[in-house]
Design a protein around this motif. Structure first.
Motif, PDB file in Angstrom:
ATOM      1  N   ASP A  67       1.387  27.342  15.965  1.00  0.00           N
ATOM      2  CA  ASP A  67       1.365  27.351  17.435  1.00  0.00           C
ATOM      3  C   ASP A  67       0.655  26.138  18.040  1.00  0.00           C
ATOM      4  O   ASP A  67       0.356  26.129  19.238  1.00  0.00           O
ATOM      5  N   HIS A  68       0.383  25.126  17.239  1.00  0.00           N
ATOM      6  CA  HIS A  68      -0.217  23.886  17.736  1.00  0.00           C
ATOM      7  C   HIS A  68       0.829  22.777  17.763  1.00  0.00           C
ATOM      8  O   HIS A  68       1.595  22.623  16.804  1.00  0.00           O
ATOM      9  N   GLU A  69       0.839  22.007  18.842  1.00  0.00           N
ATOM     10  CA  GLU A  69       1.698  20.826  18.911  1.00  0.00           C
ATOM     11  C   GLU A  69       0.934  19.682  18.252  1.00  0.00           C
ATOM     12  O   GLU A  69       0.119  19.007  18.880  1.00  0.00           O
ATOM     13  N   ILE A  70       1.192  19.495  16.972  1.00  0.00           N
ATOM     14  CA  ILE A  70       0.387  18.620  16.125  1.00  0.00           C
ATOM     15  C   ILE A  70       0.298  17.194  16.658  1.00  0.00           C
ATOM     16  O   ILE A  70      -0.775  16.577  16.644  1.00  0.00           O
ATOM     17  N   GLU A  71       1.410  16.664  17.130  1.00  0.00           N
ATOM     18  CA  GLU A  71       1.419  15.256  17.561  1.00  0.00           C
ATOM     19  C   GLU A  71       0.572  15.011  18.808  1.00  0.00           C
ATOM     20  O   GLU A  71       0.241  13.871  19.125  1.00  0.00           O
ATOM     21  N   LYS A  72       0.163  16.083  19.487  1.00  0.00           N
ATOM     22  CA  LYS A  72      -0.646  15.947  20.704  1.00  0.00           C
ATOM     23  C   LYS A  72      -2.138  16.169  20.448  1.00  0.00           C
ATOM     24  O   LYS A  72      -2.956  15.999  21.354  1.00  0.00           O
ATOM     25  N   MET A  73      -2.516  16.531  19.226  1.00  0.00           N
ATOM     26  CA  MET A  73      -3.912  16.841  18.923  1.00  0.00           C
ATOM     27  C   MET A  73      -4.694  15.585  18.584  1.00  0.00           C
ATOM     28  O   MET A  73      -4.153  14.636  17.997  1.00  0.00           O
ATOM     29  N   ASN A  74      -5.991  15.582  18.933  1.00  0.00           N
ATOM     30  CA  ASN A  74      -6.845  14.444  18.578  1.00  0.00           C
ATOM     31  C   ASN A  74      -7.433  14.655  17.177  1.00  0.00           C
ATOM     32  O   ASN A  74      -7.268  15.712  16.566  1.00  0.00           O
ATOM     33  N   ASP A  75      -8.142  13.637  16.685  1.00  0.00           N
ATOM     34  CA  ASP A  75      -8.646  13.681  15.311  1.00  0.00           C
ATOM     35  C   ASP A  75      -9.607  14.839  15.083  1.00  0.00           C
ATOM     36  O   ASP A  75      -9.586  15.478  14.018  1.00  0.00           O
ATOM     37  N   ARG A  76     -10.463  15.111  16.050  1.00  0.00           N
ATOM     38  CA  ARG A  76     -11.428  16.198  15.891  1.00  0.00           C
ATOM     39  C   ARG A  76     -10.721  17.542  15.819  1.00  0.00           C
ATOM     40  O   ARG A  76     -11.044  18.389  14.969  1.00  0.00           O
ATOM     41  N   GLN A  77      -9.757  17.763  16.690  1.00  0.00           N
ATOM     42  CA  GLN A  77      -9.006  19.013  16.680  1.00  0.00           C
ATOM     43  C   GLN A  77      -8.253  19.194  15.363  1.00  0.00           C
ATOM     44  O   GLN A  77      -8.213  20.283  14.797  1.00  0.00           O
ATOM     45  N   LEU A  78      -7.696  18.099  14.868  1.00  0.00           N
ATOM     46  CA  LEU A  78      -6.965  18.156  13.599  1.00  0.00           C
ATOM     47  C   LEU A  78      -7.897  18.452  12.430  1.00  0.00           C
ATOM     48  O   LEU A  78      -7.550  19.201  11.516  1.00  0.00           O
ATOM     49  N   SER A  79      -9.090  17.876  12.457  1.00  0.00           N
ATOM     50  CA  SER A  79     -10.058  18.124  11.383  1.00  0.00           C
ATOM     51  C   SER A  79     -10.463  19.587  11.331  1.00  0.00           C
ATOM     52  O   SER A  79     -10.581  20.177  10.250  1.00  0.00           O
ATOM     53  N   VAL A  80     -10.680  20.179  12.504  1.00  0.00           N
ATOM     54  CA  VAL A  80     -11.041  21.597  12.564  1.00  0.00           C
ATOM     55  C   VAL A  80      -9.891  22.456  12.042  1.00  0.00           C
ATOM     56  O   VAL A  80     -10.098  23.404  11.278  1.00  0.00           O
ATOM     57  N   LEU A  81      -8.665  22.110  12.434  1.00  0.00           N
ATOM     58  CA  LEU A  81      -7.497  22.860  11.971  1.00  0.00           C
ATOM     59  C   LEU A  81      -7.339  22.764  10.463  1.00  0.00           C
ATOM     60  O   LEU A  81      -7.106  23.772   9.776  1.00  0.00           O
ATOM     61  N   ARG A  82      -7.509  21.551   9.917  1.00  0.00           N
ATOM     62  CA  ARG A  82      -7.358  21.361   8.469  1.00  0.00           C
ATOM     63  C   ARG A  82      -8.514  21.969   7.680  1.00  0.00           C
ATOM     64  O   ARG A  82      -8.388  22.185   6.470  1.00  0.00           O
ATOM     65  N   GLY A  83      -9.608  22.260   8.348  1.00  0.00           N
ATOM     66  CA  GLY A  83     -10.720  22.931   7.688  1.00  0.00           C
ATOM     67  C   GLY A  83     -10.676  24.439   7.844  1.00  0.00           C
ATOM     68  O   GLY A  83     -11.554  25.144   7.351  1.00  0.00           O
ATOM     69  N   GLY A  84      -9.623  24.911   8.522  1.00  0.00           N
ATOM     70  CA  GLY A  84      -9.518  26.342   8.773  1.00  0.00           C
ATOM     71  C   GLY A  84      -8.180  26.907   8.363  1.00  0.00           C
ATOM     72  O   GLY A  84      -7.931  27.170   7.197  1.00  0.00           O
ATOM     73  N   ASP A  85      -7.291  27.065   9.332  1.00  0.00           N
ATOM     74  CA  ASP A  85      -6.028  27.757   9.090  1.00  0.00           C
ATOM     75  C   ASP A  85      -4.985  26.914   8.359  1.00  0.00           C
ATOM     76  O   ASP A  85      -4.008  27.457   7.833  1.00  0.00           O
ATOM     77  N   LEU A  86      -5.166  25.605   8.343  1.00  0.00           N
ATOM     78  CA  LEU A  86      -4.202  24.709   7.697  1.00  0.00           C
ATOM     79  C   LEU A  86      -4.841  24.028   6.495  1.00  0.00           C
ATOM     80  O   LEU A  86      -5.800  23.263   6.634  1.00  0.00           O
ATOM     81  N   GLY A  87      -4.322  24.318   5.319  1.00  0.00           N
ATOM     82  CA  GLY A  87      -4.805  23.663   4.109  1.00  0.00           C
ATOM     83  C   GLY A  87      -3.803  22.626   3.639  1.00  0.00           C
ATOM     84  O   GLY A  87      -2.603  22.890   3.636  1.00  0.00           O
ATOM     85  N   TYR A  88      -4.299  21.450   3.242  1.00  0.00           N
ATOM     86  CA  TYR A  88      -3.414  20.378   2.800  1.00  0.00           C
ATOM     87  C   TYR A  88      -3.851  19.888   1.426  1.00  0.00           C
ATOM     88  O   TYR A  88      -4.962  19.390   1.260  1.00  0.00           O
ATOM     89  N   ILE A  89      -2.970  20.046   0.453  1.00  0.00           N
ATOM     90  CA  ILE A  89      -3.203  19.510  -0.889  1.00  0.00           C
ATOM     91  C   ILE A  89      -2.421  18.213  -0.986  1.00  0.00           C
ATOM     92  O   ILE A  89      -1.190  18.216  -1.083  1.00  0.00           O
ATOM     93  N   MET A  90      -3.121  17.100  -0.936  1.00  0.00           N
ATOM     94  CA  MET A  90      -2.481  15.792  -0.923  1.00  0.00           C
ATOM     95  C   MET A  90      -2.171  15.320  -2.338  1.00  0.00           C
ATOM     96  O   MET A  90      -2.762  15.780  -3.315  1.00  0.00           O
ATOM     97  N   GLN A  91      -1.243  14.388  -2.419  1.00  0.00           N
ATOM     98  CA  GLN A  91      -0.944  13.758  -3.698  1.00  0.00           C
ATOM     99  C   GLN A  91      -2.107  12.888  -4.138  1.00  0.00           C
ATOM    100  O   GLN A  91      -2.858  12.364  -3.325  1.00  0.00           O
ATOM    101  N   GLY A  92      -2.232  12.696  -5.441  1.00  0.00           N
ATOM    102  CA  GLY A  92      -3.228  11.755  -5.960  1.00  0.00           C
ATOM    103  C   GLY A  92      -4.627  12.339  -6.004  1.00  0.00           C
ATOM    104  O   GLY A  92      -4.859  13.526  -5.782  1.00  0.00           O
TER     105      GLY A  92
END
Length: 224
Positions: A67-92
């Motif tokens: 329910d978030h429009e990702i392209e409109k979020m700032n870095d701080r908002q994205l960091s909070v999201l990735r530390g909570g409801d969104l998990g990202y397992i990156m390559q490498g």
């Protein structure tokens, strides 16, 4: 809808040539789905995942994640999201080298919703992934496969609603790859939506559905 993209594109310039790494992709992922995106290296999978998680901005198109429009979020908002409801397992290798394995696992919790660590969950994950005896080690002392397993534990320790996993079984042997695939399948059934990019065709046996990416375009068809 947990993930939805509309005409999502990312254009790059290489020398005098312009090309789409992701070419007008429309993707929908429902709650509790385990979706695998198959494709060769260079097909655009990592670029797509970088945009879904806000690391890379699209050239055009719209991204809605949880329910978030990702392209409109700032870095701080994205960091909070990735530390909570969104998990990202990156390559490498993407662990912080100056932190121990346990400190790396706990890091998203401190950056996200300030939740207290679930000790029982962390113990289960570290034992499942065979890293329980490495918790005081630093990443430099771990193999690529061991670092990969730590990154997976770090992501699921935060108990996210959505996991975006870019080649999660790379650097892993068949036994550990099977453990990861079975765990992903289990978590999807229990409510965690999971989107995976992979070269590993075995994932097709575990995913609810598979899509194919080629030259930036996403389509549903038989695997090549």
């Amino acid at each position: 809808m947990i993930v939805k993209t509309e005409n999502l594109s990312r254009e790059f310039v290489r020398g005098k040539n312009q090309f789409y790494a992701v070419d007008h992709v429309n993707l929908e992922v429902e709650e509790k789905e385990l979706v695998a995106i198959m494709g060769q290296s260079g097909s655009g999978k990592s670029t797509l995942f970088h945009m879904l998680t806000g690391i890379l901005k699209p050239t055009e198109g719209k991204i809605t994640v949880l329910d978030h429009e990702i392209e409109k979020m700032n870095d701080r908002q994205l960091s909070v999201l990735r530390g909570g409801d969104l998990g990202y397992i990156m390559q490498g290798k993407n662990l912080l080298q100056n932190l121990t394995v346990m400190e790396n696992i706990l890091l998203p919790l401190s950056l996200g919703k300030n939740r207290k660590p679930d000790k029982e969950r962390i113990t289960y994950l570290t034992e499942l992934l065979g890293i329980q005896n490495m918790l005081s080690e630093y990443p430099a002392n771990l193999s690529g496969g061991e670092q990969r397993r730590v990154a997976i534990a770090r992501t699921f320790a935060q108990n996210p609603k959505l996991v975006v996993a870019d080649e999660p079984t790379s650097s892993l042997d068949m036994e550990n790859s099977e453990i990861i695939m079975k765990y992903f399948q289990k978590m999807a059934k229990e409510g965690t939506t999971i989107l995976v990019s992979t070269h590993d065709r075995e994932f097709a046996n575990y995913a609810d559905r598979c899509l194919w990416m080629k030259k930036g375009k996403l389509e549903k068809r038989e695997l090549e």
